[in-house]
Design an enzyme around this catalytic site. Structure first.
Site, PDB file in Angstrom:
ATOM      1  N   TYR A   1      31.649  77.787 -29.434  1.00 15.41           N
ATOM      2  CA  TYR A   1      30.766  77.038 -30.329  1.00 15.41           C
ATOM      3  C   TYR A   1      29.343  77.013 -29.764  1.00 15.41           C
ATOM      4  CZ  TYR A   1      28.783  73.173 -33.030  1.00 15.41           C
ATOM      5  OH  TYR A   1      27.971  72.409 -33.829  1.00 15.41           O
TER       6      TYR A   1
ATOM      7  N   SER B   1      22.235  73.572 -32.941  1.00 16.29           N
ATOM      8  CA  SER B   1      22.816  72.375 -32.345  1.00 16.29           C
ATOM      9  C   SER B   1      22.192  72.149 -30.977  1.00 16.29           C
ATOM     10  CB  SER B   1      24.332  72.543 -32.185  1.00 16.29           C
ATOM     11  OG  SER B   1      24.872  71.501 -31.401  1.00 16.29           O
TER      12      SER B   1
ATOM     13  N   ALA C   1      28.012  79.138 -27.693  1.00 14.16           N
ATOM     14  CA  ALA C   1      27.451  80.493 -27.775  1.00 14.16           C
ATOM     15  C   ALA C   1      26.985  80.808 -29.197  1.00 14.16           C
ATOM     16  CB  ALA C   1      28.480  81.515 -27.307  1.00 14.16           C
ATOM     17  N   ALA C   2      27.762  80.403 -30.191  1.00 16.31           N
ATOM     18  CA  ALA C   2      27.383  80.652 -31.577  1.00 16.31           C
ATOM     19  C   ALA C   2      26.088  79.919 -31.924  1.00 16.31           C
ATOM     20  CB  ALA C   2      28.499  80.232 -32.523  1.00 16.31           C
ATOM     21  N   LYS C   3      25.956  78.670 -31.486  1.00 16.98           N
ATOM     22  CA  LYS C   3      24.751  77.898 -31.795  1.00 16.98           C
ATOM     23  C   LYS C   3      23.540  78.448 -31.037  1.00 16.98           C
ATOM     24  CE  LYS C   3      26.421  75.199 -34.895  1.00 16.98           C
ATOM     25  NZ  LYS C   3      25.922  75.265 -36.270  1.00 16.98           N
TER      26      LYS C   3
END
Length: 186
Positions: A43, A29, A45-47
């Protein structure tokens, strides 16, 4: 958002290694690249993790004929995104994007198809930004010695960056999005 990508990559790698060929395209993202869009920190950090995972798996399996890349979409006009905002809110979001519109799902799909194609056979470990310019700042560390080791003539790099001379100690170039001005620090 990161666990599912990891598990899918883990599931397909044995088959791809056996056939000595494969194309993995992960979806990251724009928020994994920086703070261009406000979202929750977990979110983002995950992307960002998807981008890091993509790079490292590419290093691990490139010799097996497998390329691993990611697409980092910006705000895209999906049914979920459009339903979550009023038309006025959607207009304001679009105006904040340098191309002045939301992305279309087909544009994201085109990027995925390209990275999965033979035309992208030499692209490995890359993240393709498909975001209309939402990533506002890119930083590149320039080390003239490293550029020479890559056999990139310093004059060619300087020309592409619009400067006359790169014969300087390692530094940072910061180019901002169109309309936001350009800064270069050497």
């Amino acid at each position: 958002n990161l666990t599912s990508v990891f598990l899918c990559v883990k599931a397909v790698l044995p088959v791809m290694k056996r056939q000595r060929y494969g194309r993995i395209v992960n979806l990251a993202s724009v928020v994994g690249r920086g703070g261009a869009v406000r979202v929750t920190s977990h979110y983002a950090a995950a992307k960002a993790g998807v981008i890091g995972l993509t790079r490292h798996v590419a290093l691990e399996v490139g010799a097996d004929g497998i390329t691993v890349n990611a697409v980092a979409p910006g705000t895209t006009a999906t049914a979920r995104v459009l339903k979550a905002r009023t038309p006025e809110e959607t207009r304001r979001v679009a105006e904040a994007i340098p191309v002045r519109r939301l992305g279309e799902p087909g544009e994201i799909a085109d990027a995925v198809v390209f990275l999965a194609s033979d035309a992208a056979a030499f692209i490995n470990g890359a993240t393709l930004d498909v975001n209309g310019g939402q990533v506002r700042e890119i930083q590149v560390n320039l080390d003239p010695g490293r550029l020479e080791a890559l056999e990139l003539p310093l004059s060619l790099v300087a020309e592409k960056l619009g400067t006359e001379n790169l014969d300087v100690p390692a530094g940072t170039v910061t180019d901002s999005a169109p309309g936001a001005g350009t800064r270069r620090r050497f």
